[in-house]
Structures are given as structure tokens and as C-alpha cells.
Design an enzyme around this catalytic site. Structure first.
Site, short mmCIF file in Angstrom:
data_model
loop_
_atom_site.label_atom_id
_atom_site.label_comp_id
_atom_site.label_asym_id
_atom_site.label_seq_id
_atom_site.Cartn_x
_atom_site.Cartn_y
_atom_site.Cartn_z
CG ASP A 27 111.51 22.60 -3.20
OD1 ASP A 27 111.51 21.37 -3.30
OD2 ASP A 27 110.47 23.25 -3.00
CB CYS B 143 113.45 18.98 -2.97
SG CYS B 143 112.20 18.10 -3.93
CB THR C 63 110.49 14.68 -4.64
OG1 THR C 63 109.38 14.95 -3.78
CG2 THR C 63 110.06 13.80 -5.78
CB CYS D 54 106.51 17.28 0.83
SG CYS D 54 106.50 18.51 -0.50
CG HIS E 31 105.99 22.61 -1.60
ND1 HIS E 31 107.12 22.03 -2.12
CD2 HIS E 31 105.63 23.61 -2.46
CE1 HIS E 31 107.43 22.66 -3.25
NE2 HIS E 31 106.55 23.61 -3.48
#
Ligand code: DGL
Length: 266
Positions: free
Chosen positions: A12, A75, A77, A185, A187
């Protein structure tokens, strides 16, 4: 080392992928993992796609140099920016992840779902394609949660500032009728208690870590790469950034914080 006993690489931009690693460890306790936090380049979310792709290749090279038999792109993204290119160029299996628009669309009763993700995940054709394919008849509202990744990287998972920032992002989605929110996401599950408090019990929060772990198990079995050991797997910690913050979050999440983080040259 035979192929089955080689480690699984996980990466990530930083600490978010640890939420995926938790699911991987509980489903695959016999596997050895290498977790790579690319913190010197975090956040990925506001960077051009080509730059995220370059990072994904650099990190994959580092994981392969340590023998990774499969790489989990933990991840959203980086998956959106790079997983197709990685699969085309690198001869090992990759497991990627994308915001859970499909399960959210199946679950909503109000017909309105919200997607919390980075700017990088939400901008561009691939996210539009995801919505067009899996959310027919459902209104999908998006929120690029600026600053959330930085909060998590700094270890700020609660407190008045965090609450205020989270509330400001989610309230417009709730006001618009969302009854399902996608944590798009890796996170964001670390902010889940605060998000849940802000949205209340009537809103369902969806995260993708457990589904990614199940997909990893499937791919390991299909490719004959699953470690036959049933338990006792290890984790190696790698990254490009701040070892102190990295260790602190590992401890907080209940991971063994032993072992040095080996920096990759930038
Ligand atoms: N954790 C990442 C994700 O799932 C990205 C965070 C970032 O670096 O912007 O999208």
C-alpha cells in the site's frame, strides 16, 4: 524455497493496507507475508496515474527480489492505476481491489450509496466504468476524503479534529439519503469507529479486506501456490518511510512489531 513456501507480497502507499493484512492473516495463517508500506510516496491519491504506476512497479520489483509468489495490491488507488499494467508485464498472480460499488448497490434500500475514496480512485474512466457496470438504477455519490489518509498515517484515528473532518465529509452523503457507505480506501477502516459514530446505526459501512483475502485464497489454490502449512506464518516489514510511525501502528493493530523495516532506495 519451493513456490508454495514463498511469501505473499502485500503493498500500500502506507499503513492502510494493514487492514487488508489483518484479513489475510486470519484467513491464511500458514502463509508468510512481506508487507511493504511506500510511505515516502504517500499519499498516492493526488498523484498522476503514471507516477502511481511507477511506484507499483518499483515496489513489486522489491517484493519479487525477496521471492514473492503473488502480490496483493492492498490499495484501491494503486489497483485502479496499475494492476492491469502489472498483470501484463509481470509473471506472477496479482490480487487487486476496488471500491465495493457492486455489493453496495445490491444492499441499498434507499437506492443511494456513497463512496468514500481518494481523489485518484474516483477520478477517471475506471471508476465510471465500475459504476456503469455494477450500479444500474442506483444513485452513486462520491466523496474524495481529502486529508483522511494523512490523519491515519499520523496515527490520528480519533479526537475532535478527526471527528470534525469525518463529519464534514459524510454528512452531505447522509443528507442525500445514502444508507450504504463504501470505505473505498484501505486507510479508512482504521477510522471506522468514528465514521460509524458520525453516520449512526442505520447506515451500513462496507470494506473490502475480507473479500480480498478470500480472493487471494482462491488464486493461491487455483495456481497451486498455497502454502501447505496450516499455521505459524510470519510477516516481514518493508517500506520507504518512517519506521517509528509504521511500528506504532503495527503495535496498535496487534501485529508483532519485531523486525527492522528495510528501506528501499528511492
Ligand atoms: N490506501 C490507499 C487506497 O486504498 C490509498 C491512500 C493514498 O495513498 O492516497 O486507495
Amino acid at each position: 524455497m519451493s513456490a508454495t513456501t514463498a511469501p505473499v507480497g502485500v503493498f500500500d502507499s502506507g499503513l492502510g493496507g494493514l487492514t487488508v493484512l489483518q484479513s489475510l492473516r486470519s484467513l491464511l495463517p500458514g502463509e508468510d507475508f512481506i508487507y511493504f508500506a511506500d510511505q515516502a510516496f504517500c499519499p498516492y491519491g493526488g498523484r498522476p496515474e503514471a507516477e502511481i504506476r511507477d511506484r507499483a512497479f518499483a515496489v513489486t520489483d522489491a517484493l519479487r527480489a525477496e521471492g514473492a509468489k503473488l502480490v496483493v495490491v492492498a490499495c484501491n488507488t494503486a489497483t485502479i492505476a496499475a494492476v492491469a499494467a502489472l498483470r501484463a508485464a509481470v509473471d506472477i498472480p496479482f490480487v487487486g481491489m476496488e471500491p465495493a460499488v457492486k455489493p453496495a448497490s445490491a444492499l441499498t434500500r434507499s437506492g443511494v450509496v456513497g463512496v468514500l475514496a481518494t481523489q485518484g480512485s474516483l477520478a477517471g474512466d475506471k471508476f465510471q466504468h465500475l459504476v456503469a457496470t455494477h450500479a444500474q438504477g442506483v444513485k452513486v455519490l462520491t466523496q474524495p476524503c481529502r486529508g483522511w489518509v494523512e490523519l491515519v498515517e499520523a496515527g490520528d484515528l480519533d479526537g475532535p479534529v478527526v471527528r470534525q473532518q469525518v463529519r464534514a465529509a459524510v454528512q452531505p452523503l447522509i443528507d442525500a439519503g445514502c444508507d450504504v457507505l463504501v470505505l473505498g480506501c484501505t486507510h479508512f477502516p482504521l477510522l471506522r469507529p468514528v465514521i460509524a459514530d458520525c453516520v449512526g446505526p442505520a447506515v451500513t459501512l462496507l470494506e473490502t479486506g475480507p473479500a480480498v483475502a478470500r480472493q487471494t485464497l482462491r488464486v493461491l489454490e487455483q495456481t497451486g501456490l498455497r502454502n501447505p502449512r496450516g499455521d505459524g506464518g510470519s510477516i516481514r516489514w518493508r517500506g520507504t518511510g518512517d519506521d517509528v510511525a509504521f511500528r506504532a501502528m503495527r503495535l496498535r493493530l496487534g501485529f508483532d512489531a519485531q523486525g527492522e523495516t528495510a528501506p528501499l532506495s528511492r
